[in-house]
Design an enzyme around this catalytic site. Structure first.
Site, PDB file in Angstrom:
ATOM      1  N   ARG A  57       1.045  -0.966   0.058  1.00 51.50           N
ATOM      2  CA  ARG A  57      -0.003  -0.234   0.144  1.00 51.50           C
ATOM      3  C   ARG A  57       0.786   1.293   0.135  1.00 51.50           C
ATOM      4  O   ARG A  57       0.585   2.215  -0.562  1.00 51.50           O
ATOM      5  CB  ARG A  57      -0.832   0.104   1.220  1.00 51.50           C
ATOM      6  CG  ARG A  57      -2.129   1.165   1.117  1.00 51.50           C
ATOM      7  CD  ARG A  57      -3.308   1.107   2.277  1.00 51.50           C
ATOM      8  NE  ARG A  57      -2.534   1.143   3.624  1.00 51.50           N
ATOM      9  CZ  ARG A  57      -3.237   1.205   4.444  1.00 51.50           C
ATOM     10  NH1 ARG A  57      -4.497   0.589   4.676  1.00 51.50           N
ATOM     11  NH2 ARG A  57      -2.709   1.096   5.744  1.00 51.50           N
ATOM     12  N   LYS A 156      -2.718   7.048   0.971  1.00 57.58           N
ATOM     13  CA  LYS A 156      -2.214   7.182   2.327  1.00 57.58           C
ATOM     14  C   LYS A 156      -1.225   8.349   2.223  1.00 57.58           C
ATOM     15  O   LYS A 156      -0.243   8.058   2.608  1.00 57.58           O
ATOM     16  CB  LYS A 156      -2.101   5.990   3.207  1.00 57.58           C
ATOM     17  CG  LYS A 156      -2.483   6.014   4.640  1.00 57.58           C
ATOM     18  CD  LYS A 156      -2.242   4.858   5.376  1.00 57.58           C
ATOM     19  CE  LYS A 156      -2.270   5.065   6.718  1.00 57.58           C
ATOM     20  NZ  LYS A 156      -3.446   5.472   7.429  1.00 57.58           N
ATOM     21  N   GLU A 189     -16.054   6.818   5.227  1.00 58.67           N
ATOM     22  CA  GLU A 189     -15.384   5.913   6.283  1.00 58.67           C
ATOM     23  C   GLU A 189     -15.197   6.679   7.247  1.00 58.67           C
ATOM     24  O   GLU A 189     -15.729   7.839   7.512  1.00 58.67           O
ATOM     25  CB  GLU A 189     -13.942   5.643   5.883  1.00 58.67           C
ATOM     26  CG  GLU A 189     -13.250   6.943   5.136  1.00 58.67           C
ATOM     27  CD  GLU A 189     -11.993   6.490   4.651  1.00 58.67           C
ATOM     28  OE1 GLU A 189     -11.311   5.639   5.089  1.00 58.67           O
ATOM     29  OE2 GLU A 189     -11.067   7.294   3.907  1.00 58.67           O
TER      30      GLU A 189
HETATM   31  N1  PMP Z   1      -9.381   4.954   6.826  1.00 48.49           N
HETATM   32  C1  PMP Z   1      -8.527   5.987   7.131  1.00 48.49           C
HETATM   33  C2  PMP Z   1      -8.635   7.541   6.686  1.00 48.49           C
HETATM   34  C3  PMP Z   1      -7.283   5.693   7.853  1.00 48.49           C
HETATM   35  O1  PMP Z   1      -6.324   6.651   8.232  1.00 48.49           O
HETATM   36  C4  PMP Z   1      -7.096   4.326   8.241  1.00 48.49           C
HETATM   37  C5  PMP Z   1      -5.618   4.014   9.179  1.00 48.49           C
HETATM   38  N2  PMP Z   1      -5.907   4.581  10.304  1.00 48.49           N
HETATM   39  C6  PMP Z   1      -7.983   3.588   7.839  1.00 48.49           C
HETATM   40  C7  PMP Z   1      -9.171   3.773   7.590  1.00 48.49           C
HETATM   41  C8  PMP Z   1      -7.758   1.919   8.706  1.00 48.49           C
HETATM   42  O2  PMP Z   1      -6.756   1.286   7.881  1.00 48.49           O
HETATM   43  P1  PMP Z   1      -5.849   0.021   8.176  1.00 48.49           P
HETATM   44  O3  PMP Z   1      -6.805  -0.998   8.794  1.00 48.49           O
HETATM   45  O4  PMP Z   1      -4.818  -0.168   7.239  1.00 48.49           O
HETATM   46  O5  PMP Z   1      -5.157   0.808   9.607  1.00 48.49           O
END
Ligand code: PMP
Length: 292
Positions: A57, A156, A189
């Site tokens: 990622r 990200k 989200e």
């Molecule tokens: N959405 C956002 C905006 C995030 O920053 C994160 C990570 N903190 C997630 C979802 C969850 O992703 P992950 O399970 O890979 O930590």
């Protein structure tokens, strides 16, 4: 206690330095413009959880912003492991970031030399255990999630202002998290977590195209659910679906799996963490303990 931080500037060989000496230039475009990418990763019992997926990622985020990471993926994996070990940590949180590097004022990323790689391994602070038993009360923010055509939430990036604005709304309301809608008014989200609903016994979450980060925990939870013969759907969801869902929970590297029992003051289900949420949390903890 001072931590050992992994630092690398451009292709020059990096290494561990004491926290006090881990420095980034004030001319780094990561600081000046939020120009860079990052990952939040966890290690359980000394093993980095879903390491390869996080690295993939990170490199995809970098590719999407045309940033060449000055290390091979295999070397990055080794550097993360080395950082965890050097700090004598077993259960920890890892913050891995790559900035565009130092450059003159002005946006042009091509004038930046030497992207900067930083790896921090530290203890994890998550929600208090009581919140896992009781579930969270959250709100819907008025700040919309970035439109994918402007800044795709699948990247990200170091620019988290969009999420921070929503987080301010959550804080002001005395809530732990906030649901962010996309520009179609549909659920995307939360500020730092993905969202799941249980509707008619099926596990539902918005698809990547709804403008969400494809969370690693989100993927793990979908796998675990399928193993439990729970139907999993990536579908468009509205606030109606949230308010009328049987269960709601959030997923993220930091939060793992945490139930939501109230949204905008409305009770979800019976106001307690639901059976599917609890089952998945149990399976998730089993998985992380198993070191797989
Ligand atoms: N959405 C956002 C905006 C995030 O920053 C994160 C990570 N903190 C997630 C979802 C969850 O992703 P992950 O399970 O890979 O930590």
């Amino acid at each position: 206690m001072s931590l050992l931080i992994y630092m690398q500037h451009g292709k020059r060989k990096g290494g561990l330095v004491p926290e006090e000496d881990a420095k980034v230039s004030v001319f780094d475009h990561g600081l000046l413009y939020g120009d860079g990418v990052f990952e939040g990763i966890r290690a359980y019992a000394g093993k980095v959880f879903r390491h390869q997926e996080h690295i993939e990622r990170l490199y995809n985020s970098a590719k999407a912003i045309d940033l060449e990471i000055p290390m091979k993926k295999a070397d990055m994996i080794k550097a993360v492991e080395e950082t965890v070990k050097a700090n004598k940590l077993t259960d920890c949180y890892i913050r891995l970031l790559v900035t565009r590097g130092k450059g003159p004022m002005g946006l042009d990323p091509n004038k930046c030399v030497d992207p900067c790689v930083v790896i921090i391994a530290t203890t994890i602070s998550m929600y208090p255990e009581e919140q896992y038993r009781k579930g969270l009360e959250i709100i819907t923010a008025t700040t919309l999630r970035n439109h994918p055509a402007a800044l795709d939430p699948r990247i990200k990036s170091l620019n988290y202002l969009n999420n921070i604005l929503a987080k301010i709304e959550a804080d002001t309301a005395g809530a732990f998290e906030a649901i962010m809608l996309n520009t179609d008014g549909l659920v995307a989200e939360c500020t730092g977590d993905n969202i799941f609903l249980v509707i008619d016994g099926a596990l539902c979450t918005p698809p990547g195209t709804a403008g969400v980060l494809k969370g690693v925990t989100r993927g793990v939870v979908m796998e675990l659910a399928r193993k439990q013969k729970i139907e999993v759907k990536e579908v468009e969801l509205s606030r109606y679906d949230v308010y009328t869902a049987e269960e709601c929970f959030l997923t993220g590297t930091g939060a793992e799996i945490i139930a939501v029992v109230k949204v905008d003051g409305r009770t979800i289900g019976n106001g307690k963490p639901g059976p599917i949420t609890q089952k998945l949390l149990k399976e998730f903890r089993k998985l992380t303990k198993s070191g797989k």
